[in-house]
Enzyme design. Sequence first.
Site, PDB file in Angstrom:
ATOM      1  N   PRO A  48     107.733 -74.639 -16.347  1.00  0.00           N
ATOM      2  CA  PRO A  48     108.177 -75.978 -16.747  1.00  0.00           C
ATOM      3  C   PRO A  48     108.857 -76.750 -15.619  1.00  0.00           C
ATOM      4  CG  PRO A  48     108.654 -74.409 -18.489  1.00  0.00           C
ATOM      5  CD  PRO A  48     108.159 -73.599 -17.318  1.00  0.00           C
ATOM      6  N   GLY A  49     109.551 -76.038 -14.728  1.00  0.00           N
ATOM      7  CA  GLY A  49     110.244 -76.701 -13.620  1.00  0.00           C
ATOM      8  C   GLY A  49     109.685 -76.374 -12.258  1.00  0.00           C
TER       9      GLY A  49
ATOM     10  N   TRP B 248     101.424 -74.384 -18.837  1.00  0.00           N
ATOM     11  CA  TRP B 248     100.093 -74.902 -18.486  1.00  0.00           C
ATOM     12  C   TRP B 248      99.169 -73.791 -17.988  1.00  0.00           C
ATOM     13  CZ3 TRP B 248     100.243 -79.234 -20.809  1.00  0.00           C
ATOM     14  CH2 TRP B 248     101.387 -80.029 -20.782  1.00  0.00           C
TER      15      TRP B 248
ATOM     16  N   ARG C  27      89.793 -73.408  -4.045  1.00  0.00           N
ATOM     17  CA  ARG C  27      89.728 -74.872  -3.947  1.00  0.00           C
ATOM     18  C   ARG C  27      88.307 -75.415  -3.823  1.00  0.00           C
ATOM     19  NH1 ARG C  27      95.373 -75.777  -0.867  1.00  0.00           N
ATOM     20  NH2 ARG C  27      96.580 -76.428  -2.685  1.00  0.00           N
TER      21      ARG C  27
ATOM     22  N   GLN D  46      72.917-107.721  -7.909  1.00  0.00           N
ATOM     23  CA  GLN D  46      73.388-107.162  -6.647  1.00  0.00           C
ATOM     24  C   GLN D  46      74.747-106.476  -6.789  1.00  0.00           C
ATOM     25  OE1 GLN D  46      74.536-109.724  -3.180  1.00  0.00           O
ATOM     26  NE2 GLN D  46      72.692-108.847  -2.256  1.00  0.00           N
TER      27      GLN D  46
ATOM     28  N   MET E 196      83.984 -99.645 -15.377  1.00  0.00           N
ATOM     29  CA  MET E 196      83.778-101.086 -15.257  1.00  0.00           C
ATOM     30  C   MET E 196      82.306-101.449 -15.401  1.00  0.00           C
ATOM     31  SD  MET E 196      86.665-102.412 -15.128  1.00  0.00           S
ATOM     32  CE  MET E 196      86.110-104.081 -14.797  1.00  0.00           C
TER      33      MET E 196
ATOM     34  N   GLU F  18      95.751 -77.167  -9.115  1.00  0.00           N
ATOM     35  CA  GLU F  18      95.633 -76.520  -7.803  1.00  0.00           C
ATOM     36  C   GLU F  18      96.106 -77.447  -6.692  1.00  0.00           C
ATOM     37  OE1 GLU F  18      92.551 -73.942  -6.655  1.00  0.00           O
ATOM     38  OE2 GLU F  18      92.041 -73.364  -8.688  1.00  0.00           O
TER      39      GLU F  18
ATOM     40  N   ARG G 129      99.078 -81.757   7.505  1.00  0.00           N
ATOM     41  CA  ARG G 129      99.701 -80.653   8.244  1.00  0.00           C
ATOM     42  C   ARG G 129      98.680 -79.900   9.087  1.00  0.00           C
ATOM     43  NH1 ARG G 129     103.823 -78.026   3.705  1.00  0.00           N
ATOM     44  NH2 ARG G 129     105.455 -79.616   3.892  1.00  0.00           N
TER      45      ARG G 129
END
Length: 408
Positions: free
Chosen positions: A148-149, A176, A266, A302, A355, A382, A394
Amino acid sequence: MLSRLARTQISRSALLSQTRQLSFDLNETQKEIQAAALKFSKEVLVPNAAKFDESGEFPWEIIRQAHSLGLMNPQIPEKYGGPGMTTLETTLIVEALSYGCTGLQLGIMGPSLAIAPVYIAGNEEQKKKYLGALAAEPIIASYCVTEPGAGSDVNGVKTKCEKKGNEYIINGSKAWITGGGHAKWFFVLARSDPNPKTPAGKAFTAFIVDGDTSGITRGKKEKNMGQRCSDTRTITFEDVRVPEENVLGPPGAGFKVAMSAFDMTRPGVAAGALGLSWRCLDESAKYALQRKAFGTEIANHQAVQFMLSDMAINLELARLITYKSATDVDNGVRSSYNASKSASQRIPRIRRLLMLFRCNGFNSEYPVEKLMRDAKIYQIYEGTSQIQRIVISRMLLGHVAQNGTSRM
Protein backbone atom coordinates in the site's frame (compact mmCIF):
# COMPACT_ATOMS: atom_id res chain seq x y z
CA MET A 1 1.55 -27.87 -30.17
CA LEU A 2 3.97 -24.96 -29.84
CA SER A 3 6.31 -27.14 -27.82
CA ARG A 4 6.69 -29.28 -30.93
CA LEU A 5 7.17 -26.22 -33.12
CA ALA A 6 9.97 -25.08 -30.85
CA ARG A 7 11.75 -28.38 -31.49
CA THR A 8 11.38 -28.60 -35.27
CA GLN A 9 14.12 -29.01 -37.85
CA ILE A 10 16.03 -26.00 -36.48
CA SER A 11 17.93 -27.17 -33.40
CA ARG A 12 17.63 -25.07 -30.25
CA SER A 13 21.30 -24.07 -30.42
CA ALA A 14 20.92 -22.99 -34.03
CA LEU A 15 17.70 -21.16 -33.21
CA LEU A 16 19.33 -19.31 -30.34
CA SER A 17 22.17 -18.35 -32.65
CA GLN A 18 19.68 -16.85 -35.08
CA THR A 19 17.57 -14.99 -32.50
CA ARG A 20 20.64 -13.52 -30.81
CA GLN A 21 21.39 -11.46 -33.89
CA LEU A 22 19.25 -8.43 -34.65
CA SER A 23 17.17 -9.23 -37.70
CA PHE A 24 14.20 -7.55 -39.29
CA ASP A 25 12.80 -10.93 -40.32
CA LEU A 26 11.47 -13.74 -38.16
CA ASN A 27 12.66 -17.24 -38.94
CA GLU A 28 10.14 -19.88 -40.01
CA THR A 29 9.71 -21.34 -36.53
CA GLN A 30 9.06 -17.92 -35.05
CA LYS A 31 6.51 -17.17 -37.78
CA GLU A 32 4.70 -20.43 -36.99
CA ILE A 33 4.68 -19.64 -33.27
CA GLN A 34 3.33 -16.15 -33.97
CA ALA A 35 0.67 -17.47 -36.36
CA ALA A 36 -0.51 -20.12 -33.89
CA ALA A 37 -0.79 -17.57 -31.08
CA LEU A 38 -2.63 -15.08 -33.29
CA LYS A 39 -5.04 -17.78 -34.48
CA PHE A 40 -5.89 -18.63 -30.86
CA SER A 41 -6.22 -14.93 -30.06
CA LYS A 42 -8.65 -14.20 -32.89
CA GLU A 43 -10.68 -17.40 -32.50
CA VAL A 44 -10.87 -17.56 -28.68
CA LEU A 45 -9.89 -14.27 -27.05
CA VAL A 46 -11.58 -11.75 -29.35
CA PRO A 47 -15.05 -13.39 -29.17
CA ASN A 48 -14.86 -13.74 -25.37
CA ALA A 49 -13.19 -10.45 -24.41
CA ALA A 50 -16.36 -8.42 -23.81
CA LYS A 51 -17.98 -11.20 -21.77
CA PHE A 52 -15.08 -11.50 -19.35
CA ASP A 53 -14.70 -7.72 -19.19
CA GLU A 54 -18.32 -7.43 -18.08
CA SER A 55 -18.35 -10.36 -15.65
CA GLY A 56 -14.85 -9.94 -14.23
CA GLU A 57 -14.68 -13.73 -14.01
CA PHE A 58 -11.23 -15.31 -13.98
CA PRO A 59 -10.81 -17.06 -17.37
CA TRP A 60 -9.88 -20.56 -16.20
CA GLU A 61 -11.18 -22.39 -19.28
CA ILE A 62 -9.26 -20.13 -21.64
CA ILE A 63 -6.14 -20.51 -19.49
CA ARG A 64 -6.44 -24.30 -19.72
CA GLN A 65 -6.79 -24.11 -23.50
CA ALA A 66 -3.75 -21.86 -23.77
CA HIS A 67 -1.71 -24.20 -21.58
CA SER A 68 -2.65 -27.23 -23.68
CA LEU A 69 -1.37 -25.41 -26.79
CA GLY A 70 1.94 -24.41 -25.19
CA LEU A 71 0.98 -20.73 -25.04
CA MET A 72 1.31 -20.43 -21.26
CA ASN A 73 4.74 -19.83 -19.70
CA PRO A 74 6.60 -20.75 -22.92
CA GLN A 75 9.87 -19.38 -21.51
CA ILE A 76 10.23 -22.21 -18.97
CA PRO A 77 13.31 -24.25 -20.02
CA GLU A 78 12.90 -27.71 -21.47
CA LYS A 79 14.85 -29.27 -18.58
CA TYR A 80 11.98 -28.25 -16.26
CA GLY A 81 9.26 -29.46 -18.61
CA GLY A 82 8.58 -26.23 -20.51
CA PRO A 83 8.80 -25.40 -24.23
CA GLY A 84 12.12 -23.60 -23.69
CA MET A 85 11.29 -20.68 -25.95
CA THR A 86 13.44 -17.58 -26.22
CA THR A 87 12.41 -14.18 -24.90
CA LEU A 88 11.73 -13.04 -28.46
CA GLU A 89 9.43 -16.01 -29.09
CA THR A 90 7.63 -15.38 -25.80
CA THR A 91 7.28 -11.72 -26.78
CA LEU A 92 5.65 -12.74 -30.07
CA ILE A 93 3.09 -14.80 -28.14
CA VAL A 94 2.32 -11.97 -25.69
CA GLU A 95 1.85 -9.52 -28.56
CA ALA A 96 -0.51 -11.88 -30.39
CA LEU A 97 -2.58 -12.68 -27.28
CA SER A 98 -2.79 -8.99 -26.37
CA TYR A 99 -4.24 -8.30 -29.80
CA GLY A 100 -7.27 -10.28 -28.65
CA CYS A 101 -7.54 -8.98 -25.07
CA THR A 102 -4.86 -7.78 -22.68
CA GLY A 103 -6.92 -8.88 -19.68
CA LEU A 104 -7.18 -12.45 -20.94
CA GLN A 105 -3.52 -12.31 -21.95
CA LEU A 106 -2.62 -11.34 -18.39
CA GLY A 107 -4.60 -14.29 -17.06
CA ILE A 108 -2.56 -16.58 -19.30
CA MET A 109 0.88 -14.98 -18.99
CA GLY A 110 0.58 -13.38 -15.55
CA PRO A 111 2.93 -15.90 -13.86
CA SER A 112 5.83 -14.63 -16.00
CA LEU A 113 6.90 -12.04 -13.42
CA ALA A 114 6.96 -14.67 -10.66
CA ILE A 115 8.89 -17.05 -12.92
CA ALA A 116 11.70 -14.55 -13.60
CA PRO A 117 13.26 -14.35 -10.09
CA VAL A 118 13.11 -18.13 -9.71
CA TYR A 119 14.84 -18.52 -13.07
CA ILE A 120 17.46 -15.91 -12.09
CA ALA A 121 18.23 -16.87 -8.49
CA GLY A 122 16.65 -20.27 -7.81
CA ASN A 123 18.68 -23.39 -7.14
CA GLU A 124 18.02 -26.59 -9.08
CA GLU A 125 15.60 -28.00 -6.53
CA GLN A 126 13.54 -24.80 -6.50
CA LYS A 127 13.45 -24.62 -10.29
CA LYS A 128 12.44 -28.25 -10.68
CA LYS A 129 9.68 -27.93 -8.09
CA TYR A 130 8.16 -24.54 -8.92
CA LEU A 131 8.92 -24.03 -12.61
CA GLY A 132 8.19 -27.70 -13.22
CA ALA A 133 4.74 -27.36 -11.66
CA LEU A 134 3.92 -24.37 -13.89
CA ALA A 135 5.03 -26.30 -16.95
CA ALA A 136 3.01 -29.38 -16.02
CA GLU A 137 -0.30 -27.73 -15.11
CA PRO A 138 -2.26 -24.53 -15.86
CA ILE A 139 -1.65 -22.99 -12.45
CA ILE A 140 -0.97 -19.42 -11.31
CA ALA A 141 2.00 -17.89 -9.48
CA SER A 142 2.25 -14.28 -8.32
CA TYR A 143 4.97 -11.67 -7.88
CA CYS A 144 4.26 -10.30 -4.41
CA VAL A 145 6.28 -7.12 -3.82
CA THR A 146 4.07 -3.99 -4.13
CA GLU A 147 2.58 -2.68 -0.89
CA PRO A 148 0.00 0.00 0.00
CA GLY A 149 2.88 2.41 0.69
CA ALA A 150 5.54 1.00 -1.61
CA GLY A 151 5.05 0.81 -5.37
CA SER A 152 7.84 2.19 -7.52
CA ASP A 153 9.79 2.80 -4.29
CA VAL A 154 10.61 -0.84 -3.58
CA ASN A 155 13.03 0.28 -0.88
CA GLY A 156 9.92 1.36 1.06
CA VAL A 157 8.67 -2.22 1.52
CA LYS A 158 7.55 -2.73 5.14
CA THR A 159 6.79 -6.46 5.10
CA LYS A 160 9.36 -7.98 7.41
CA CYS A 161 10.85 -11.39 8.03
CA GLU A 162 12.63 -12.78 11.06
CA LYS A 163 14.75 -15.92 11.11
CA LYS A 164 13.94 -18.42 13.84
CA GLY A 165 15.82 -21.69 13.69
CA ASN A 166 15.48 -23.14 10.20
CA GLU A 167 12.43 -21.00 9.37
CA TYR A 168 11.59 -17.40 8.57
CA ILE A 169 8.49 -15.69 9.98
CA ILE A 170 6.91 -13.20 7.54
CA ASN A 171 4.51 -10.42 8.54
CA GLY A 172 3.06 -7.66 6.35
CA SER A 173 0.64 -6.80 3.56
CA LYS A 174 1.07 -6.67 -0.20
CA ALA A 175 -1.21 -4.80 -2.61
CA TRP A 176 -2.25 -5.02 -6.27
CA ILE A 177 -1.02 -8.59 -6.59
CA THR A 178 -1.87 -9.96 -10.03
CA GLY A 179 -3.32 -13.47 -9.81
CA GLY A 180 -3.32 -13.20 -6.03
CA GLY A 181 -6.64 -14.96 -5.55
CA HIS A 182 -5.53 -18.09 -7.39
CA ALA A 183 -1.75 -18.29 -6.91
CA LYS A 184 -0.31 -21.66 -5.93
CA TRP A 185 2.85 -19.89 -4.84
CA PHE A 186 4.15 -16.35 -4.37
CA PHE A 187 7.47 -14.65 -4.91
CA VAL A 188 7.71 -12.47 -1.79
CA LEU A 189 10.14 -9.70 -0.87
CA ALA A 190 10.53 -8.90 2.83
CA ARG A 191 12.84 -6.71 4.89
CA SER A 192 15.28 -8.91 6.80
CA ASP A 193 17.38 -6.08 8.27
CA PRO A 194 15.28 -3.70 10.42
CA ASN A 195 17.93 -0.96 10.31
CA PRO A 196 16.54 1.74 7.95
CA LYS A 197 20.09 2.86 7.13
CA THR A 198 21.06 -0.51 5.67
CA PRO A 199 21.42 -0.23 1.87
CA ALA A 200 18.57 -1.81 -0.10
CA GLY A 201 21.00 -4.27 -1.66
CA LYS A 202 21.57 -5.83 1.77
CA ALA A 203 18.27 -5.19 3.58
CA PHE A 204 15.81 -7.56 1.91
CA THR A 205 15.42 -11.30 1.46
CA ALA A 206 13.41 -13.03 -1.27
CA PHE A 207 11.23 -16.09 -0.74
CA ILE A 208 9.06 -18.60 -2.54
CA VAL A 209 5.95 -18.96 -0.38
CA ASP A 210 3.47 -21.75 -1.02
CA GLY A 211 -0.07 -20.43 -1.39
CA ASP A 212 -1.57 -22.85 1.14
CA THR A 213 0.78 -21.81 3.95
CA SER A 214 -1.01 -20.99 7.21
CA GLY A 215 -1.31 -17.25 7.91
CA ILE A 216 -1.90 -16.07 4.33
CA THR A 217 -5.10 -14.08 3.77
CA ARG A 218 -6.27 -13.19 0.28
CA GLY A 219 -8.31 -9.99 0.11
CA LYS A 220 -11.30 -9.24 -2.10
CA LYS A 221 -10.90 -9.03 -5.86
CA GLU A 222 -10.35 -5.41 -6.85
CA LYS A 223 -12.72 -3.76 -9.34
CA ASN A 224 -10.34 -2.15 -11.78
CA MET A 225 -10.77 0.33 -14.62
CA GLY A 226 -9.51 -2.11 -17.22
CA GLN A 227 -8.30 -5.70 -17.66
CA ARG A 228 -11.20 -6.62 -15.40
CA CYS A 229 -10.91 -10.40 -15.67
CA SER A 230 -7.40 -10.22 -14.26
CA ASP A 231 -7.45 -11.15 -10.57
CA THR A 232 -5.89 -8.41 -8.42
CA ARG A 233 -5.92 -8.55 -4.62
CA THR A 234 -4.30 -7.58 -1.35
CA ILE A 235 -2.34 -10.43 0.24
CA THR A 236 -1.70 -10.38 3.99
CA PHE A 237 1.00 -12.42 5.75
CA GLU A 238 0.49 -12.99 9.47
CA ASP A 239 3.17 -15.08 11.18
CA VAL A 240 3.68 -17.03 7.96
CA ARG A 241 6.37 -19.68 8.47
CA VAL A 242 8.60 -20.30 5.48
CA PRO A 243 11.29 -23.01 5.52
CA GLU A 244 14.87 -21.90 4.99
CA GLU A 245 15.08 -23.89 1.76
CA ASN A 246 12.52 -21.51 0.24
CA VAL A 247 14.85 -18.52 0.45
CA LEU A 248 15.51 -17.39 -3.11
CA GLY A 249 19.12 -16.36 -3.59
CA PRO A 250 21.41 -15.36 -0.71
CA PRO A 251 19.76 -13.89 2.42
CA GLY A 252 19.88 -10.10 2.20
CA ALA A 253 20.12 -10.07 -1.61
CA GLY A 254 16.37 -10.03 -2.28
CA PHE A 255 16.27 -6.49 -3.65
CA LYS A 256 18.68 -7.38 -6.44
CA VAL A 257 16.71 -10.56 -7.22
CA ALA A 258 13.42 -8.64 -7.39
CA MET A 259 14.81 -5.86 -9.59
CA SER A 260 16.69 -8.20 -11.92
CA ALA A 261 13.39 -9.84 -12.83
CA PHE A 262 12.26 -6.66 -14.61
CA ASP A 263 15.08 -6.88 -17.14
CA MET A 264 13.58 -10.21 -18.22
CA THR A 265 9.92 -9.20 -18.12
CA ARG A 266 9.79 -5.63 -19.44
CA PRO A 267 9.87 -6.79 -23.08
CA GLY A 268 6.70 -8.75 -22.31
CA VAL A 269 5.00 -5.69 -20.81
CA ALA A 270 5.97 -3.70 -23.90
CA ALA A 271 4.63 -6.54 -26.06
CA GLY A 272 1.28 -6.35 -24.27
CA ALA A 273 1.00 -2.65 -25.08
CA LEU A 274 2.19 -3.43 -28.60
CA GLY A 275 -0.52 -6.04 -29.22
CA LEU A 276 -3.17 -3.66 -27.94
CA SER A 277 -1.88 -0.90 -30.23
CA TRP A 278 -1.90 -3.29 -33.17
CA ARG A 279 -5.58 -4.05 -32.48
CA CYS A 280 -6.28 -0.31 -32.23
CA LEU A 281 -4.78 0.33 -35.66
CA ASP A 282 -6.76 -2.51 -37.23
CA GLU A 283 -10.03 -1.33 -35.69
CA SER A 284 -9.32 2.25 -36.77
CA ALA A 285 -8.56 1.35 -40.37
CA LYS A 286 -11.64 -0.88 -40.67
CA TYR A 287 -13.86 1.80 -39.17
CA ALA A 288 -12.41 4.46 -41.49
CA LEU A 289 -13.25 2.30 -44.51
CA GLN A 290 -16.87 1.84 -43.37
CA ARG A 291 -17.87 5.11 -41.73
CA LYS A 292 -19.09 7.85 -44.06
CA ALA A 293 -19.06 11.61 -43.54
CA PHE A 294 -19.52 14.45 -46.01
CA GLY A 295 -20.54 12.02 -48.72
CA THR A 296 -17.60 9.63 -48.60
CA GLU A 297 -15.79 7.14 -46.35
CA ILE A 298 -13.79 8.99 -43.71
CA ALA A 299 -10.69 7.11 -44.91
CA ASN A 300 -10.75 9.50 -47.87
CA HIS A 301 -10.35 12.55 -45.64
CA GLN A 302 -6.77 13.73 -45.28
CA ALA A 303 -7.06 14.41 -41.54
CA VAL A 304 -8.05 10.78 -40.92
CA GLN A 305 -5.29 9.55 -43.23
CA PHE A 306 -2.75 11.51 -41.18
CA MET A 307 -4.05 9.95 -37.97
CA LEU A 308 -3.81 6.44 -39.39
CA SER A 309 -0.36 6.98 -40.88
CA ASP A 310 0.97 8.35 -37.58
CA MET A 311 -0.45 5.33 -35.75
CA ALA A 312 1.12 2.93 -38.26
CA ILE A 313 4.54 4.60 -38.06
CA ASN A 314 4.58 4.68 -34.26
CA LEU A 315 3.35 1.09 -34.04
CA GLU A 316 6.14 -0.19 -36.26
CA LEU A 317 8.76 1.80 -34.35
CA ALA A 318 7.45 0.39 -31.05
CA ARG A 319 7.52 -3.11 -32.53
CA LEU A 320 11.17 -2.75 -33.53
CA ILE A 321 12.14 -1.42 -30.09
CA THR A 322 10.23 -4.22 -28.35
CA TYR A 323 11.76 -6.96 -30.48
CA LYS A 324 15.19 -5.40 -29.92
CA SER A 325 14.69 -5.43 -26.16
CA ALA A 326 13.65 -9.10 -26.28
CA THR A 327 16.72 -9.89 -28.38
CA ASP A 328 18.83 -8.05 -25.79
CA VAL A 329 17.59 -10.41 -23.08
CA ASP A 330 18.41 -13.46 -25.21
CA ASN A 331 21.85 -11.90 -25.71
CA GLY A 332 22.41 -11.31 -22.00
CA VAL A 333 22.06 -7.52 -22.31
CA ARG A 334 19.96 -5.37 -19.95
CA SER A 335 16.67 -4.68 -21.70
CA SER A 336 15.33 -1.82 -19.58
CA TYR A 337 16.55 0.93 -21.91
CA ASN A 338 14.69 -0.23 -25.02
CA ALA A 339 11.71 -1.85 -23.29
CA SER A 340 11.11 1.27 -21.23
CA LYS A 341 11.04 3.37 -24.40
CA SER A 342 8.40 1.10 -25.90
CA ALA A 343 6.23 0.75 -22.78
CA SER A 344 6.07 4.48 -22.02
CA GLN A 345 4.37 5.72 -25.19
CA ARG A 346 1.03 3.94 -25.45
CA ILE A 347 -1.79 6.15 -24.15
CA PRO A 348 -1.48 9.23 -26.41
CA ARG A 349 -2.09 7.08 -29.49
CA ILE A 350 -5.13 5.44 -27.90
CA ARG A 351 -6.57 8.90 -27.31
CA ARG A 352 -6.21 9.63 -31.03
CA LEU A 353 -8.07 6.41 -31.77
CA LEU A 354 -10.94 7.53 -29.55
CA MET A 355 -11.09 10.82 -31.43
CA LEU A 356 -11.33 8.99 -34.76
CA PHE A 357 -14.39 7.05 -33.57
CA ARG A 358 -15.93 10.18 -32.04
CA CYS A 359 -19.06 9.38 -29.99
CA ASN A 360 -18.97 5.73 -31.04
CA GLY A 361 -15.62 5.42 -29.31
CA PHE A 362 -17.25 6.47 -26.04
CA ASN A 363 -19.78 3.63 -26.25
CA SER A 364 -19.23 0.06 -25.08
CA GLU A 365 -20.85 -1.35 -28.24
CA TYR A 366 -17.57 -0.59 -29.98
CA PRO A 367 -14.23 -2.16 -28.91
CA VAL A 368 -12.47 1.20 -28.54
CA GLU A 369 -13.93 1.98 -25.12
CA LYS A 370 -12.50 -1.23 -23.65
CA LEU A 371 -9.16 -0.79 -25.43
CA MET A 372 -8.86 2.66 -23.87
CA ARG A 373 -9.53 1.32 -20.37
CA ASP A 374 -7.20 -1.64 -20.81
CA ALA A 375 -4.39 0.56 -22.12
CA LYS A 376 -4.05 2.81 -19.08
CA ILE A 377 -2.34 0.20 -16.92
CA TYR A 378 0.63 0.14 -19.28
CA GLN A 379 1.61 3.55 -17.91
CA ILE A 380 1.66 2.10 -14.41
CA TYR A 381 2.80 -1.46 -13.84
CA GLU A 382 6.40 -2.66 -13.77
CA GLY A 383 7.33 0.99 -13.38
CA THR A 384 5.24 4.05 -14.19
CA SER A 385 5.97 6.00 -17.36
CA GLN A 386 7.86 8.50 -15.21
CA ILE A 387 9.99 5.73 -13.71
CA GLN A 388 10.61 4.34 -17.20
CA ARG A 389 11.94 7.74 -18.25
CA ILE A 390 14.23 7.83 -15.23
CA VAL A 391 15.58 4.40 -16.20
CA ILE A 392 16.15 5.60 -19.76
CA SER A 393 17.89 8.83 -18.72
CA ARG A 394 20.16 7.15 -16.15
CA MET A 395 21.30 4.52 -18.62
CA LEU A 396 21.74 7.16 -21.32
CA LEU A 397 23.79 9.52 -19.14
CA GLY A 398 25.87 6.68 -17.75
CA HIS A 399 26.64 5.44 -21.24
CA VAL A 400 27.63 8.92 -22.45
CA ALA A 401 29.83 9.47 -19.38
CA GLN A 402 31.63 6.19 -20.00
CA ASN A 403 31.74 6.10 -23.80
CA GLY A 404 31.24 9.66 -24.96
CA THR A 405 28.20 8.79 -27.07
CA SER A 406 24.50 8.09 -26.60
CA ARG A 407 24.59 5.15 -29.00
CA MET A 408 24.06 1.96 -27.02
